[in-house]
Design a protein around this motif. Sequence first.
Motif, mmCIF file in Angstrom:
data_model
loop_
_atom_site.group_PDB
_atom_site.id
_atom_site.type_symbol
_atom_site.label_atom_id
_atom_site.label_comp_id
_atom_site.label_asym_id
_atom_site.label_seq_id
_atom_site.Cartn_x
_atom_site.Cartn_y
_atom_site.Cartn_z
ATOM 1 N N UNK A 198 31.403 -25.506 -2.205
ATOM 2 C CA UNK A 198 30.552 -26.517 -1.576
ATOM 3 C C UNK A 198 31.207 -27.886 -1.420
ATOM 4 N N UNK A 199 32.522 -27.986 -1.646
ATOM 5 C CA UNK A 199 33.242 -29.271 -1.565
ATOM 6 C C UNK A 199 32.529 -30.331 -2.402
ATOM 7 N N UNK A 200 32.271 -30.030 -3.691
ATOM 8 C CA UNK A 200 31.453 -30.926 -4.510
ATOM 9 C C UNK A 200 32.053 -32.300 -4.761
ATOM 10 N N UNK A 201 33.370 -32.440 -4.617
ATOM 11 C CA UNK A 201 33.976 -33.745 -4.869
ATOM 12 C C UNK A 201 33.698 -34.740 -3.742
ATOM 13 N N UNK A 202 33.314 -34.246 -2.541
ATOM 14 C CA UNK A 202 33.083 -35.163 -1.416
ATOM 15 C C UNK A 202 31.678 -35.066 -0.827
ATOM 16 N N UNK A 203 31.003 -33.907 -1.022
ATOM 17 C CA UNK A 203 29.673 -33.710 -0.437
ATOM 18 C C UNK A 203 28.615 -33.558 -1.524
ATOM 19 N N UNK A 204 27.460 -34.149 -1.294
ATOM 20 C CA UNK A 204 26.318 -33.974 -2.180
ATOM 21 C C UNK A 204 25.219 -33.231 -1.444
ATOM 22 N N UNK A 205 24.696 -32.184 -2.055
ATOM 23 C CA UNK A 205 23.631 -31.391 -1.425
ATOM 24 C C UNK A 205 22.347 -32.207 -1.345
ATOM 25 N N UNK A 206 21.648 -32.076 -0.217
ATOM 26 C CA UNK A 206 20.364 -32.749 -0.025
ATOM 27 C C UNK A 206 19.198 -31.779 -0.109
ATOM 28 N N UNK A 207 19.431 -30.610 -0.693
ATOM 29 C CA UNK A 207 18.351 -29.637 -0.852
ATOM 30 C C UNK A 207 18.842 -28.229 -0.618
ATOM 31 N N UNK A 208 17.945 -27.261 -0.801
ATOM 32 C CA UNK A 208 18.333 -25.859 -0.638
ATOM 33 C C UNK A 208 18.434 -25.462 0.839
ATOM 34 N N UNK A 250 21.839 -29.238 4.333
ATOM 35 C CA UNK A 250 22.086 -30.674 4.560
ATOM 36 C C UNK A 250 22.886 -31.229 3.390
ATOM 37 N N UNK A 251 23.899 -32.022 3.741
ATOM 38 C CA UNK A 251 24.760 -32.656 2.752
ATOM 39 C C UNK A 251 24.941 -34.127 3.102
ATOM 40 N N UNK A 252 25.180 -34.930 2.087
ATOM 41 C CA UNK A 252 25.536 -36.326 2.299
ATOM 42 C C UNK A 252 27.001 -36.495 1.947
ATOM 43 N N UNK A 253 27.743 -37.176 2.815
ATOM 44 C CA UNK A 253 29.145 -37.491 2.533
ATOM 45 C C UNK A 253 29.141 -38.545 1.433
ATOM 46 N N UNK A 254 29.417 -38.105 0.210
ATOM 47 C CA UNK A 254 29.215 -38.960 -0.957
ATOM 48 C C UNK A 254 30.449 -39.751 -1.372
ATOM 49 N N UNK A 255 31.613 -39.105 -1.363
ATOM 50 C CA UNK A 255 32.820 -39.744 -1.882
ATOM 51 C C UNK A 255 33.993 -39.550 -0.929
ATOM 52 N N UNK A 256 34.846 -40.553 -0.811
ATOM 53 C CA UNK A 256 36.039 -40.389 0.024
ATOM 54 C C UNK A 256 36.946 -39.293 -0.526
ATOM 55 N N UNK A 257 37.589 -38.577 0.388
ATOM 56 C CA UNK A 257 38.513 -37.523 0.010
ATOM 57 C C UNK A 257 38.453 -36.379 0.998
ATOM 58 N N UNK A 258 39.095 -35.268 0.633
ATOM 59 C CA UNK A 258 39.106 -34.071 1.487
ATOM 60 C C UNK A 258 38.688 -32.864 0.679
ATOM 61 N N UNK A 259 38.138 -31.871 1.366
ATOM 62 C CA UNK A 259 37.737 -30.638 0.710
ATOM 63 C C UNK A 259 37.413 -29.564 1.721
ATOM 64 N N UNK A 260 37.166 -28.363 1.211
ATOM 65 C CA UNK A 260 36.783 -27.219 2.034
ATOM 66 C C UNK A 260 35.322 -26.897 1.768
ATOM 67 N N UNK A 261 34.561 -26.746 2.826
ATOM 68 C CA UNK A 261 33.212 -26.208 2.735
ATOM 69 C C UNK A 261 33.343 -24.760 3.176
ATOM 70 N N UNK A 262 33.158 -23.822 2.242
ATOM 71 C CA UNK A 262 33.402 -22.418 2.565
ATOM 72 C C UNK A 262 32.215 -21.556 2.149
ATOM 73 N N UNK A 263 31.787 -20.684 3.086
ATOM 74 C CA UNK A 263 30.680 -19.762 2.857
ATOM 75 C C UNK A 263 31.040 -18.400 3.428
ATOM 76 N N UNK A 264 30.436 -17.348 2.851
ATOM 77 C CA UNK A 264 30.632 -15.996 3.366
ATOM 78 C C UNK A 264 29.265 -15.384 3.650
ATOM 79 N N UNK A 265 29.220 -14.542 4.680
ATOM 80 C CA UNK A 265 27.982 -13.870 5.089
ATOM 81 C C UNK A 265 28.084 -12.423 4.635
ATOM 82 N N UNK A 266 27.356 -12.100 3.563
ATOM 83 C CA UNK A 266 27.415 -10.748 3.034
ATOM 84 C C UNK A 266 26.148 -10.439 2.253
#
Length: 130
Positions: free
Chosen positions: A63-73, A94-110
């Motif tokens: 969920x790229x937790x170092x840069x994105x904050x979840x705004x709900x389920x 929905x996510x809020x861009x919380x902190x400067x930096x880079x990351x991967x937001x990765x999900x799989x459909x299974x």
Amino acid sequence: MTPARLLVPLSFSLLAACAQAPKQIVSLDDQQDCPLILKTGQTLMLMLPSNPTTGYRWLMQNPAPSILGSLGPEVFNASKDVGLVGEGGQSVWRYRAANPGSGHLMMVYQQPWAPEVAPERTFDCVITVN
């Protein structure tokens, strides 16, 4: 100076200010829009096609937790063809861009009960927050 003459420069100033302000909500529904650059404080709305009646779900891998904050389920929005049994729709996060930096937001459909089976789809987006 007449009020009409003041109106023209003021109008141009307002238009320039609007053009420079980043959109507060950024929508992402296709991996082709990646990599994505956000400003701190912007909201990212991720929308991916989904059909929970098949047993498949989007599962968060990173969920790229170092840069994105979840705004709900996750929220599922059914297709516009209301009443069709088994019809797909979109899953929305929905996510809020919380902190400067880079990351991967990765999900799989299974199917969650079959993690040994390769995912039907993968969503992987590099996100940079300035």
